[in-house]
Design a protein around this motif. Sequence first.
Motif: not given
Length: 191
Positions: A47-59
């Motif tokens: 999925r696309s996130l805004p370029g300035e956005r920080d995030f955490t992805a887990t799987v």
Amino acid sequence: MSFVWFNEPKKWSSNASAINVHTDRETDFWRKTHNGCERDNGHFYYRSLPGERDFTATVNIRGKYHTRYDQGGLMIRIDEKNWIKCGVEYVDGKQFASVVTTVNGWSDWSVVPINSPDVLKLSVKREKEAIYINYAEGEQGEFRMMRLSYFPEIDKEQNLLVGVMCASPSKETEGFEIIFEGFNIVENDAK
């Protein structure tokens, strides 16, 4: 926001808790380093996130790896010349926790030996230009840092693509089965 495929595999399915994929053969993500090879045909469900956005992805990843370089995990991507993939890679009959960072069209590769767990848990956290990659072996394993990697910042007009990836680079395989469980992306506040 919905997920889309980059290089959709021939066989896959999903439900509320898992994404199941059978990889296509001769698929990979790699750029130039070592042998000049350039491949951008691995499977990437993102999925696309805004370029300035920080995030955490887990799987959590469960795979039936059997051929050299069978791989699966998480990916973040700006374009074909700037991306990171991390997860499990099968090398010389063993599983390794693996990270490939590609910046400005050049890939590097690092691996950590693991004990071929049934499941490898991954966590990728973005804070500005820093990507923190952590892994844990097995359902009860504790997270350990695998890598802190530089990744170019982009502005809010660009999209950062975040998702699961898998590939089978070999010509001598018909791919393998991999399951991504509990895939989640938590966005932090905009900078």
